[in-house]
Design an enzyme around this catalytic site. Structure first.
Site, PDB file in Angstrom:
ATOM      1  N   LYS A 138       0.805  -1.226   0.000  1.00 41.00           N
ATOM      2  CA  LYS A 138       0.000   0.000   0.000  1.00 41.00           C
ATOM      3  C   LYS A 138       0.836   1.274   0.000  1.00 41.00           C
ATOM      4  CE  LYS A 138      -4.231  -1.665   0.028  1.00 41.00           C
ATOM      5  NZ  LYS A 138      -5.057  -1.478  -1.194  1.00 41.00           N
TER       6      LYS A 138
ATOM      7  N   GLU B  10      -9.579   6.328   3.009  1.00 37.77           N
ATOM      8  CA  GLU B  10     -10.384   5.271   3.603  1.00 37.77           C
ATOM      9  C   GLU B  10      -9.461   4.103   3.917  1.00 37.77           C
ATOM     10  OE1 GLU B  10      -9.831   5.460   0.414  1.00 37.77           O
ATOM     11  OE2 GLU B  10      -9.250   3.392   0.044  1.00 37.77           O
TER      12      GLU B  10
ATOM     13  N   SER C  71       1.503  -9.730  -1.023  1.00 40.49           N
ATOM     14  CA  SER C  71       1.252  -8.281  -0.945  1.00 40.49           C
ATOM     15  C   SER C  71       1.447  -7.696   0.448  1.00 40.49           C
ATOM     16  CB  SER C  71      -0.146  -7.981  -1.455  1.00 40.49           C
ATOM     17  OG  SER C  71      -1.096  -8.738  -0.746  1.00 40.49           O
TER      18      SER C  71
END
Lengths: 401, 261
Positions: free
Chosen positions: A92, A114, A381
């Site tokens: 991220k 968010e 990830s």
């Protein structure tokens, strides 16, 4: 040939994408598009991004040959792209960093975002601390319960976390509230959206900032194996790690691409988050894409053990790659993901995030039909530390014997 | 019907020297069987046009009041199809124009062509879609045009001059001037620049300009109609209707009339 060229001028990938936002936001969306196009051409911007990616995030991340996992499955050589080793523990931050730099470039000092599992929220709060930006994070009430530690992490980093009670109190509702907040504060605030969703140019911007995953992988696999992999696997909620991983491989026709959605309790139970497998085309959060919805166009709740995949939509470019059959999308259930999480932990000493465990589980299935001549890359990830409590709850904590 | 009846209704009010008042109600809040009497109540109280909200699971332009009303309607099983069917049932017995306010997804799922056809058959005169900006309007504008249904566009405080010019040119029926950067809901006071903004919009177009978002008291109505042709009142009406406070609804609507006699 299908490539990840730019979307068209209207922000469409084939039939999917677009800009379905209230007029109040349109000028901000257009401003962002212009700022991004300029930044892309500006070597100084790229240099600054590269600097932070190397020195702060810790790139490049390894492409690790998981020998014990490969042996235990008895099939292909399995490589893991270690996005879990990034600062803050997931992919991220690649996007959050890029967009935070864009925020400064646009002369804005405030950021809203968010978060579902909290990974994007933590990444955003982190880069806002780094670049001295004010940060407000919306998070569903249910997710706050599931991810208490991440909430505290964000607060330690100086962010304000706002609980969202509406709807089911998960990621979809957090996006709604972030959009409402953005409408009300649009003149001085940038919305750092966390996945390849939302109105154009967000899907493109997030994909481009995540593309570093695929670009590194492509070079690393050629260095290590002397050729491209036979298959690449990534999990898909909104789909940012997958889009970043797939982007440089889409034009390589010999590389099979697999997107793995969250099958929850099973597609047949209706309790899942498998948008492409079990959904239909519609418009949500600014983009035309596949959605979980009823026959009247009301959006349905998604269900997954992993908060990060718990979203009833998907990036429009994934819808396009699905419709054009370039990427094969399938789903993995909660139970299968839990099993993969345990196997990877035991064979490699790597505890994957529940999201990433979906990609590992699919890789395990894929391995059955491939031989030792083949290589498969799975995108790991994120790391699973955040999920330990949830996993314990599901497995009944029966480990102590 | 259609565009024409909106134009006629507005002209009738403006000719008298009054300003237009458009109350917003959520279709099916309180039960769809209440819709006919709710519309009649508002028409009798002096409303010019009724704006009828279609409930949607994810209303990103709406604040808590309308979100809650939509949730009540959805819980009772209201759908776009049911609203259109109900409007069709008492089409002949009403003469106040109806404008639907709906997010795009229910329309997309219904099919824009079929939506426009059924709007005409149900006596819907105009449509507002808050999440369809100029850039995406082709998705619905052609179908609506074919059935002479007004496609009402929103202009906002953030609209640039060139966007404002396009919005003013393309809107039909009236231009919906959003008064705040924000979502729907009761507002205490408006920004100092709002008067200038509305005056500027008025100078861009001959079409009627109505101000909406946050309008919630007779004082607001009088303040805003000094600069434009009418107001749209949503959350306050939804609240009053939910409470059954007919008297205050009457007072609010009449404030558009007494303001400029």
């Amino acid at each position: 040939m299908i490539t990840t060229e730019q979307p068209n001028a209207q922000g469409y990938y084939g039939d999917f994408g677009g800009r379905f936002v209230p007029e109040t936001l349109m000028p901000a969306v257009l401003e962002l598009e212009e700022a991004y196009q300029q930044a892309k051409q500006d070597p100084a911007f790229q240099q600054e991004l590269d600097h932070y990616l190397r020195q702060y995030v810790g790139r490049e991340t390894p492409l690790y040959y998981a020998e014990r996992l490969s042996e235990s499955l008895g099939g292909p050589k399995i490589y893991l792209k270690r996005e879990d080793l990034n600062h803050t523990g997931a992919h991220k931050i690649n996007n959050a960093l890029g967009q935070a730099l864009l925020t400064k470039r646009m002369g804005k000092r405030k950021v809203v975002a968010e978060t579902g599992a909290g990974q994007h929220g933590v990444a955003t709060a982190t880069v806002c601390a780094l670049l001295d930006l004010d940060c407000v994070i919306f998070m569903g009430k249910e997710d706050i319960e599931r991810q208490k530690l991440n909430v505290f992490r964000m607060e330690l980093l100086g962010a304000t976390v706002k609980s969202v009670d509406q709807g089911s109190g998960t990621l979809k509702d957090a996006v709604n509230e972030a959009l409402r907040y953005w409408v009300s504060n649009v003149t001085d605030t940038h919305y750092i959206i966390g996945s390849v969703v939302g109105p154009h140019p967000f899907p493109q911007i997030v994909r481009d900032f995540q593309r570093v995953i695929g670009d590194e992988t492509k070079e690393q696999i050629v260095t290590q194996e002397g050729r491209l992999p036979d298959a690449v696997v990534a999990c898909v909620g909104g789909g940012s790690n997958a889009m970043g991983m797939f982007a440089p491989f889409v034009e390589e026709e010999d590389v099979q691409l697999y997107g793995v959605e969250a099958g929850g309790s099973g597609i047949e139970t209706g309790k899942h988050a498998a948008t492409l497998t079990g959904g239909s085309a519609g418009i949500l959060h600014g983009t035309l894409t596949y959605l979980l919805q009823d026959q009247d166009g009301q959006i349905q709740e998604a269900h997954s053990i992993s908060a990060g995949l718990d979203y009833p939509g998907i990036g429009p470019e994934h819808s396009y790659l699905h419709a054009s059959n370039r990427v094969t999308y399938s789903s993995i259930t909660d139970d299968e993901a839990l099993e993969a999480l345990q196997l990877l932990s035991k064979t490699e000493g790597i505890l994957p995030a529940l999201e990433s465990s979906h990609a590992i589980a699919y890789t395990m299935k894929l391995a059955e039909s491939l031989s030792s001549d083949h290589t498969v890359v799975a995108c790991l990830s994120g790391r699973g530390d955040k999920d330990v409590e949830a996993v314990k709850a599901h497995l009944g904590g029966g480990f102590h014997g | 019907m259609g565009k024409f009846s909106i134009d006629t209704a507005i002209q009738r009010v403006l000719d008298k020297g009054d300003k237009a008042f458009v109350p917003y109600i959520m279709a099916g809040d309180g039960g769809l069987d209440q819709l006919e009497s709710q519309i009649r109540l508002l028409a009798n109280a002096g409303a010019t046009i009724i704006e009828l909200g279609i409930p949607f699971s994810d209303p990103v332009a709406d604040g808590p009041t309308i979100q809650a009303a939509g949730q009540r309607a959805l819980t009772s099983g209201v759908t776009l199809k049911k609203v259109l069917d109900e409007l069709k049932r008492f089409k002949e017995s009403r003469d106040i124009p109806i404008v639907l306010m709906t997010y795009i997804n229910p329309v997309f799922t219904y099919g824009p062509k079929r939506f426009a056809e059924d709007c005409e058959a149900s006596g819907v005169d105009g449509v507002i879609v808050p999440d369809v900006p100029l850039e995406e309007s082709d998705l619905v504008s052609n179908a609506l045009k074919e059935h002479e249904i007004a496609f009402i566009r929103l202009a906002t405080l953030t609209s640039t001059p060139d966007r404002l010019a396009k919005i003013a040119e393309q809107t039909e029926g009236f231009l919906y001037a959003v008064t705040i950067n924000g979502i729907t809901g009761v507002q205490n006071r408006f920004g100092d620049q709002l008067g200038n903004h509305l005056t500027n919009i008025k100078q861009q177009t001959d079409k009627p300009v109505f101000a909406g978002f946050g309008v919630s008291s007779p004082e607001h109505v009088r303040e805003l109609t000094a600069y434009c042709d009418g107001v749209i009142v949503g959350s306050k009406i939804v609240d009053l209707l939910h409470q059954g406070n007919e008297e205050e609804i009457q007072t609010l609507i009449q404030s558009a009339k007494t303001a400029h006699v």
